[in-house]
Design a protein around this motif. Structure first.
Motif, PDB file in Angstrom:
ATOM      1  N   THR A 157      -9.577 -19.604  -2.597  1.00  0.00           N
ATOM      2  CA  THR A 157      -8.646 -20.056  -3.914  1.00  0.00           C
ATOM      3  C   THR A 157      -7.442 -20.465  -3.754  1.00  0.00           C
ATOM      4  N   ARG A 158      -6.661 -19.975  -2.666  1.00  0.00           N
ATOM      5  CA  ARG A 158      -5.491 -20.368  -2.378  1.00  0.00           C
ATOM      6  C   ARG A 158      -5.465 -21.901  -1.971  1.00  0.00           C
ATOM      7  N   TYR A 172     -14.583 -25.600  -5.493  1.00  0.00           N
ATOM      8  CA  TYR A 172     -14.258 -24.414  -5.157  1.00  0.00           C
ATOM      9  C   TYR A 172     -15.477 -23.967  -3.952  1.00  0.00           C
ATOM     10  N   ALA A 173     -16.660 -24.462  -4.358  1.00  0.00           N
ATOM     11  CA  ALA A 173     -17.697 -24.172  -3.329  1.00  0.00           C
ATOM     12  C   ALA A 173     -17.707 -24.963  -2.193  1.00  0.00           C
ATOM     13  N   VAL A 179     -13.945 -22.845   4.617  1.00  0.00           N
ATOM     14  CA  VAL A 179     -13.266 -21.477   5.070  1.00  0.00           C
ATOM     15  C   VAL A 179     -14.245 -20.720   6.123  1.00  0.00           C
ATOM     16  N   ARG A 180     -15.323 -20.542   5.162  1.00  0.00           N
ATOM     17  CA  ARG A 180     -16.279 -19.775   6.195  1.00  0.00           C
ATOM     18  C   ARG A 180     -16.928 -20.212   7.574  1.00  0.00           C
ATOM     19  N   ASN A 204      -4.197  -6.525   4.975  1.00  0.00           N
ATOM     20  CA  ASN A 204      -5.150  -7.383   3.943  1.00  0.00           C
ATOM     21  C   ASN A 204      -4.200  -7.872   2.833  1.00  0.00           C
ATOM     22  N   THR A 205      -3.900  -9.321   2.865  1.00  0.00           N
ATOM     23  CA  THR A 205      -2.928  -9.845   1.888  1.00  0.00           C
ATOM     24  C   THR A 205      -3.592 -10.381   0.581  1.00  0.00           C
ATOM     25  N   ASP A 206      -4.890  -9.825   0.132  1.00  0.00           N
ATOM     26  CA  ASP A 206      -5.657 -10.083  -0.921  1.00  0.00           C
ATOM     27  C   ASP A 206      -4.604  -9.551  -2.226  1.00  0.00           C
TER      28      ASP A 206
END
Ligand code: DC
Length: 228
Positions: A157-158, A172-173, A179-180, A204-206
């Motif tokens: 998202t960031r 986004y997908a 990222v993965r 964890n920075t979520d």
């Protein structure tokens, strides 16, 4: 006699915000900031400039051994990376450099040269260094070890918001898949895979702002500095 300042070793996956956070922490805590990723990127940039012949592991190791890299801080407090007399800070962010850096970071001889240089930067203490293997391989005895994590969804998202703000059309997908894929490359590689050291502080920075994360890390540094 000057008091020894800590080595703060920070690792985390791509997009965890560790580079921004580590830079701000260094400035606020009066420590030197070193990005180990910039060193892998600088080897990649040099190899790209030399052309495909430079891609043999031997040549890449030689580039790493002789890399004329140095770091300075500009008037705005931003750390700039130099190769010789050239400011390569922006060039290091290029997509082709990012791709080649991920490949060359898997070559043990390249890592060995860069790890030796990273240890030399921290020999006297007083640094914040971020990367993938800083709290596990480079400085397993660092005074402060932090693993900065965030969910793949939060990191995507960031990144997606950054790209959208820059006018880039990626969905986004696509960004999440990217990222993965980068996580797999960092965490599942044979040499120096990304993981938290058993004695690291995992944060964890979520849902946390950059300032909140930096404040938390400053507290950790101040607690370390406070005589017990
Ligand atoms: O953090 P970064 O995106 O600037 O890192 C660039 C590349 O180097 C990335 O593929 C991960 C790799 N890297 C590494 O293997 N070990 C480190 N200590 C730092 C970065």
């Amino acid at each position: 006699m000057t008091t020894r300042q800590p080595v703060v070793a920070i690792d985390g996956p791509a997009g965890s915000g560790k580079s921004t956070v580590a830079q701000l922490l260094a400035r606020r805590a009066g420590l030197q900031f070193i990005s180990s990723g910039a060193m892998y990127r600088a080897v990649a940039l040099t190899a790209l400039r030399e052309g495909t012949a430079a891609m043999s592991p031997e040549r890449l190791a030689a580039i790493a051994a002789a890399l004329p890299i140095r770091f300075t801080t500009d008037a705005a407090g931003t750390v700039r990376t130099w190769l010789g007399d050239e400011d390569v800070t922006d060039a290091l962010r290029r997509t082709d450099v990012t791709e080649v850096a991920a490949v060359i970071a898997k070559i043990p001889a390249v890592r060995a040269h860069l790890v030796a240089r990273q240890r030399a930067y921290g020999a006297e203490g007083g640094i914040v260094m971020e990367g993938r293997d800083i709290q596990t391989v480079v400085f397993p005895d660092a005074e402060i070890k932090v693993f900065l994590d965030a969910s793949a969804e939060e990191r995507a998202t960031r990144r997606w918001k950054e790209l959208r703000a820059a006018g880039s059309p990626e969905s986004y997908a696509t960004v999440l898949a990217d990222v993965r894929a980068r996580d797999r490359s960092d965490r599942e590689r044979a040499v120096a895979p990304l993981h938290a050291a058993p004695d690291a502080i995992t944060l964890n920075t979520d849902g946390l702002s950059i300032d909140a994360v930096v404040a938390k890390l400053q507290e950790i540094v101040e607690a370390w500095r406070t005589p017990r």
